[in-house]
Enzyme design. Structure first.
Site, PDB file in Angstrom:
ATOM      1  N   TYR A  52       0.777  -1.024   0.031  1.00 33.88           N
ATOM      2  CA  TYR A  52       0.068   0.229   0.022  1.00 33.88           C
ATOM      3  C   TYR A  52       0.796   1.133  -0.023  1.00 33.88           C
ATOM      4  O   TYR A  52       0.403   2.258  -0.287  1.00 33.88           O
ATOM      5  CB  TYR A  52      -1.019   0.073   1.106  1.00 33.88           C
ATOM      6  CG  TYR A  52      -1.899  -0.847   0.779  1.00 33.88           C
ATOM      7  CD1 TYR A  52      -3.008  -0.801   0.043  1.00 33.88           C
ATOM      8  CD2 TYR A  52      -2.200  -2.197   1.434  1.00 33.88           C
ATOM      9  CE1 TYR A  52      -3.967  -1.720  -0.386  1.00 33.88           C
ATOM     10  CE2 TYR A  52      -2.975  -3.318   1.110  1.00 33.88           C
ATOM     11  CZ  TYR A  52      -4.003  -2.800   0.280  1.00 33.88           C
ATOM     12  OH  TYR A  52      -5.099  -4.025  -0.198  1.00 33.88           O
ATOM     13  N   ARG A  55       1.261   2.024  -3.870  1.00 29.87           N
ATOM     14  CA  ARG A  55       0.318   2.505  -4.134  1.00 29.87           C
ATOM     15  C   ARG A  55       0.034   3.930  -3.738  1.00 29.87           C
ATOM     16  O   ARG A  55      -0.228   4.830  -4.660  1.00 29.87           O
ATOM     17  CB  ARG A  55      -0.986   1.714  -3.742  1.00 29.87           C
ATOM     18  CG  ARG A  55      -0.880   0.118  -3.866  1.00 29.87           C
ATOM     19  CD  ARG A  55      -1.396  -0.268  -5.013  1.00 29.87           C
ATOM     20  NE  ARG A  55      -0.327  -0.343  -6.128  1.00 29.87           N
ATOM     21  CZ  ARG A  55       0.652  -1.084  -6.144  1.00 29.87           C
ATOM     22  NH1 ARG A  55       0.836  -1.875  -5.179  1.00 29.87           N
ATOM     23  NH2 ARG A  55       1.348  -1.135  -7.060  1.00 29.87           N
ATOM     24  N   VAL A  87      -9.647   3.195  -4.587  1.00 28.32           N
ATOM     25  CA  VAL A  87      -9.302   3.855  -3.106  1.00 28.32           C
ATOM     26  C   VAL A  87      -8.320   5.215  -3.652  1.00 28.32           C
ATOM     27  O   VAL A  87      -7.682   5.547  -2.554  1.00 28.32           O
ATOM     28  CB  VAL A  87      -8.410   2.750  -2.442  1.00 28.32           C
ATOM     29  CG1 VAL A  87      -9.162   1.581  -2.110  1.00 28.32           C
ATOM     30  CG2 VAL A  87      -7.200   2.482  -3.273  1.00 28.32           C
ATOM     31  N   ASP A  88      -8.222   5.591  -5.003  1.00 29.44           N
ATOM     32  CA  ASP A  88      -7.756   6.649  -5.094  1.00 29.44           C
ATOM     33  C   ASP A  88      -8.398   7.999  -4.845  1.00 29.44           C
ATOM     34  O   ASP A  88      -9.950   7.700  -4.550  1.00 29.44           O
ATOM     35  CB  ASP A  88      -7.168   6.609  -6.421  1.00 29.44           C
ATOM     36  CG  ASP A  88      -8.456   6.930  -7.586  1.00 29.44           C
ATOM     37  OD1 ASP A  88      -9.061   7.602  -7.645  1.00 29.44           O
ATOM     38  OD2 ASP A  88      -8.273   5.930  -8.409  1.00 29.44           O
ATOM     39  N   HIS A 103     -14.786   0.776  -1.052  1.00 32.13           N
ATOM     40  CA  HIS A 103     -13.499  -0.015  -0.606  1.00 32.13           C
ATOM     41  C   HIS A 103     -12.526   0.693   0.136  1.00 32.13           C
ATOM     42  O   HIS A 103     -11.376   0.035   0.232  1.00 32.13           O
ATOM     43  CB  HIS A 103     -12.860  -0.787  -1.869  1.00 32.13           C
ATOM     44  CG  HIS A 103     -14.140  -1.721  -2.572  1.00 32.13           C
ATOM     45  ND1 HIS A 103     -13.815  -2.297  -3.543  1.00 32.13           N
ATOM     46  CD2 HIS A 103     -14.794  -2.427  -1.993  1.00 32.13           C
ATOM     47  CE1 HIS A 103     -14.606  -3.045  -4.034  1.00 32.13           C
ATOM     48  NE2 HIS A 103     -15.337  -3.208  -3.246  1.00 32.13           N
ATOM     49  N   SER A 170     -15.222  -4.485 -13.776  1.00 27.38           N
ATOM     50  CA  SER A 170     -15.386  -5.948 -14.320  1.00 27.38           C
ATOM     51  C   SER A 170     -16.659  -6.513 -13.770  1.00 27.38           C
ATOM     52  O   SER A 170     -16.904  -7.539 -14.070  1.00 27.38           O
ATOM     53  CB  SER A 170     -14.252  -6.780 -13.915  1.00 27.38           C
ATOM     54  OG  SER A 170     -13.748  -6.993 -12.609  1.00 27.38           O
TER      55      SER A 170
END
Ligand code: OAD
Length: 224
Positions: A52, A55, A87-88, A103, A170
């Site tokens: 993380y 990220r 999560v951005d 999320h 998706s």
């Protein structure tokens, strides 16, 4: 008019953030069970933190793209609620005012002792970074096998939608994918994805385009 937008990793792909399940996606190089489950956290906390941290560092270097900006422009005419699996913070940075993160959020961390103790966090998170109760801080991200506390407010928002836009997902992860079942019978649904997971029908209009192309075009039409 209420517009609800459900976004997934595909909307941020053209900002330079990898999706999860495309070829060369994030999960290709990672074992989900190791970096995105409570068991993985227990087994190798340092590995999860590093995953993380990478990220988070990347997120601070990328920018919203035309799709994020187009959605914020949609607020000129509609009451827009964005429900994102991402999560951005690219929707927020593009100017969208109502963003619900299903999320979690990469730029937040929370206490392992008290899950309501959530802090803003832009730097690396390391072993030994404690909350005020001397408990280790963890990423504020929903892992596989964990509850999705924001699902209930998200489903209530979705029930009110007159128009639902689904972008770059998706539709493989539940309960997020089940949100489209909450819309009213006459809600118009648009699905924008270069490789759409669902088929077109009288209810769903499929727009087989990348987000940076398909979203601005659709927004322009809706604003007319
Ligand atoms: P996926 O990686 O499963 O799906 C990405 C989708 O984006 C696919 O349908 C692609 O066709 C589409 N896509 C790729 N490039 C695109 C582009 N330029 N424009 C528009 N669409 C594009 O990602 P999600 O559906 O978001 O959860 O995954 C859902 C959840 O699974 C994530 O939130 C994450 C992951 O495990 C957690 O980590 C909790």
């Amino acid at each position: 008019m209420e517009v609800v937008v459900l976004t997934g990793a595909g909307i941020s792909a053209e900002s330079g953030i990898k999706t999860f399940r495309d070829a060369d996606g994030l999960w290709e190089g990672h074992d989900v069970m190791e970096v995105a489950t409570p068991e993985g956290w227990k087994k190798n906390t340092e590995k999860v933190l590093e995953f993380y941290n990478q990220r988070r560092r990347q997120l601070l270097q990328v920018e919203p793209n035309a799709a994020h900006y187009a959605l914020s422009a949609l607020e000129e005419k509609f009451n827009v609620n964005i429900i994102t699996q991402n999560v951005d913070d690219l929707h927020e940075r593009a100017g969208s005012s109502k963003v619900l993160h299903l999320h979690g959020e990469l730029l937040k961390v929370r206490s392992c002792f008290d899950e309501d103790l959530v802090l803003d966090w832009k730097k690396d998170l390391n072993i030994g970074d404690f909350c005020e109760h001397n408990s280790q801080l963890r990423p504020h991200v929903v892992w596989f096998g964990e509850a999705v506390p924001m699902f209930s407010p998200a489903s209530e928002i979705t029930e009110k939608a007159d128009i639902l836009l689904i972008i770059g997902t998706s539709m493989q992860v539940y309960p997020a994918a089940a949100l489209m079942d909450f819309v009213k019978e006459d809600t118009k649904i648009y699905f924008i994805d270069p490789d759409p997971a669902i088929a077109s029908s009288s209810r769903v209009k499929i727009i087989k385009e990348k987000a940076s192309v398909g979203v601005p075009k659709l927004v322009e039409d809706l604003l007319k």
